[in-house]
Write a protein that holds these residues in place. Sequence first.
Motif, short mmCIF file in Angstrom:
data_model
loop_
_atom_site.label_atom_id
_atom_site.label_comp_id
_atom_site.label_asym_id
_atom_site.label_seq_id
_atom_site.Cartn_x
_atom_site.Cartn_y
_atom_site.Cartn_z
N LEU A 188 2.19 9.15 5.54
CA LEU A 188 1.29 8.72 4.63
C LEU A 188 0.91 9.72 3.47
CD1 LEU A 188 -1.63 6.62 6.92
CD2 LEU A 188 0.81 5.66 5.81
N CYS A 189 0.85 10.73 4.03
CA CYS A 189 0.31 12.03 2.95
C CYS A 189 1.55 12.26 2.06
CB CYS A 189 -0.02 13.37 3.71
SG CYS A 189 -1.77 13.32 4.43
N LEU A 190 2.78 12.19 2.61
CA LEU A 190 4.02 12.73 1.96
C LEU A 190 4.69 11.35 1.31
CD1 LEU A 190 5.69 14.90 4.60
CD2 LEU A 190 4.72 15.56 2.43
N ASP A 191 3.89 10.13 1.26
CA ASP A 191 4.36 8.96 0.82
C ASP A 191 5.94 8.62 1.02
OD1 ASP A 191 4.15 6.56 -0.87
OD2 ASP A 191 4.61 7.70 -2.77
N ALA A 192 6.26 8.87 2.36
CA ALA A 192 7.42 8.65 2.95
C ALA A 192 7.94 7.18 2.90
CB ALA A 192 7.71 9.09 4.26
N ALA A 193 9.12 7.10 3.17
CA ALA A 193 9.57 5.49 3.31
C ALA A 193 10.47 5.38 4.41
CB ALA A 193 10.31 4.90 2.03
N TYR A 194 10.58 4.32 5.20
CA TYR A 194 11.38 3.92 6.16
C TYR A 194 12.43 2.90 6.11
CZ TYR A 194 6.88 5.80 8.38
OH TYR A 194 5.96 6.59 8.95
N THR A 197 19.85 -3.86 5.44
CA THR A 197 18.94 -2.46 5.56
C THR A 197 17.89 -2.78 4.50
OG1 THR A 197 20.39 -0.90 6.32
CG2 THR A 197 18.62 -0.14 5.27
N ARG A 198 16.72 -2.40 4.65
CA ARG A 198 15.57 -2.60 3.77
C ARG A 198 14.81 -1.41 3.96
NH1 ARG A 198 10.37 -5.02 5.53
NH2 ARG A 198 10.42 -5.37 8.00
N THR A 199 13.90 -1.05 2.76
CA THR A 199 12.99 0.11 2.69
C THR A 199 11.72 -0.21 2.65
OG1 THR A 199 15.06 1.41 1.93
CG2 THR A 199 12.76 2.20 1.78
N ILE A 200 10.80 0.43 3.43
CA ILE A 200 9.57 -0.07 3.28
C ILE A 200 8.81 1.28 3.13
CG2 ILE A 200 9.30 -0.23 5.74
CD1 ILE A 200 7.09 -2.57 5.09
N LYS A 201 7.62 1.43 2.28
CA LYS A 201 6.55 2.54 2.40
C LYS A 201 5.89 2.64 3.65
CE LYS A 201 6.78 4.13 -2.03
NZ LYS A 201 7.14 5.55 -2.56
N ALA A 202 5.81 4.01 4.14
CA ALA A 202 5.09 4.48 5.22
C ALA A 202 3.42 3.65 5.28
CB ALA A 202 5.11 5.77 5.55
N ARG A 203 3.19 3.74 3.94
CA ARG A 203 1.82 3.15 3.67
C ARG A 203 1.66 1.76 3.56
NH1 ARG A 203 0.20 7.19 -1.41
NH2 ARG A 203 0.53 9.00 -0.45
N ASP A 204 2.79 1.11 3.70
CA ASP A 204 2.69 -0.37 4.02
C ASP A 204 3.13 -1.05 5.34
OD1 ASP A 204 2.10 -0.82 1.20
OD2 ASP A 204 4.20 -0.86 0.56
N PHE A 205 3.54 0.04 6.30
CA PHE A 205 4.37 -0.19 7.47
C PHE A 205 3.35 -0.40 8.48
CE2 PHE A 205 6.45 1.31 11.42
CZ PHE A 205 7.54 0.47 11.49
N TYR A 206 2.18 0.26 8.44
CA TYR A 206 1.23 0.23 9.89
C TYR A 206 0.14 -1.07 9.46
CZ TYR A 206 3.57 4.62 10.81
OH TYR A 206 4.66 5.53 11.12
N GLU A 207 -0.07 -2.03 10.60
CA GLU A 207 -0.80 -3.00 10.67
C GLU A 207 -1.98 -2.97 11.57
OE1 GLU A 207 1.95 -6.20 10.97
OE2 GLU A 207 2.91 -5.81 9.10
N GLY A 208 -1.69 -2.38 12.74
CA GLY A 208 -2.76 -2.00 13.69
C GLY A 208 -2.26 -1.48 14.79
N THR A 209 -3.11 -1.38 15.96
CA THR A 209 -2.58 -0.66 17.19
C THR A 209 -1.19 -1.41 17.60
OG1 THR A 209 -4.61 -0.26 17.82
CG2 THR A 209 -2.97 -0.04 19.36
N TYR A 210 -0.03 -0.53 17.63
CA TYR A 210 1.35 -1.05 18.43
C TYR A 210 1.96 -2.28 17.40
CZ TYR A 210 0.51 2.17 22.20
OH TYR A 210 0.20 3.20 22.79
#
Length: 288
Positions: free
Chosen positions: A130-136, A144-157
């Motif tokens: 998140l700090c580095l503004d990485a993408a997955y 293949t698609r790319t998504i920002k780490a900042r948009d990836f996490y929604e909750g526990t697991y």
Amino acid sequence: MIPAPFSYHRPKSLAEATALLAEHNDEARVLAGGQSLIPMMKFRLAAPEHLVDVGNISELKGIQRTGNTLIVGAMTTQHELQQSQMLSEAAPILKETSLLIADPQVRYMGTIGGNVANGDPGNDMPAVMLCLDAAYRLTSVTGTRTIKARDFYEGTYATALKTGEILTAIEIPVPPAGHGHAYEKLKRKIGDYATAAAGVVLTTRGGRITTCAIAISNLADKAILATDAAAAVIGTALEKPTLDKAIAAARSIMSPATDTRGTTEYRTSVGGIMVERALKCALARAKG
């Protein structure tokens, strides 16, 4: 301590792996380093009918730099991160954080892809991403698609990873030369998850902070950015009133559970201290 029965698959290519996931859908799980999934299977907290081991797929490994972007294969181990001179020079927070994950035995097996993909709020690398503004990069049989780490996490697991997708690589913008960084982690003992942790990446000019990203680990149901805390320090030299304001802003978004690591109040309190330490350390390291 014995997993439920499952079928084991060890594909030799990404195409074969995604085909297996498409065939078995929700009944399949991807096995990377196994340092999270295998213990969960032993405790019957996870019981996949099909285990797709991607450890033999060479295209998921390696570290390279393309222009101002670092590309890290998902199957790159924590130990390999620590050994990479390229990463140490371009994004040293990755090595610093990796050295705080578990112990050497785990780091020889555990992969960066597994650490960021499973959505465990106690993992350390998600906050750094998140700090580095990485993408997955996420790959399935459909592409293949790319998504920002900042948009990836929604909750526990819970993440944006869809059924049939594999996290194949991480794209990391190279921070500016002279940036400051820090990852501060409080834990009960070596190898433990964080009681509280915080990461910071910032830049300076003339001793004042020009850009800043702050993220926290294991202080909510997912790794989260402390955007208000970061905004509070922009344009300042981190004077005490500014630092107090940033700490208060960071604590306002923390909601850790009371558990064996401490009460909600205690973990929130030390969470603020981790933010303070990370900010001070990052600023001291900055050479803008």
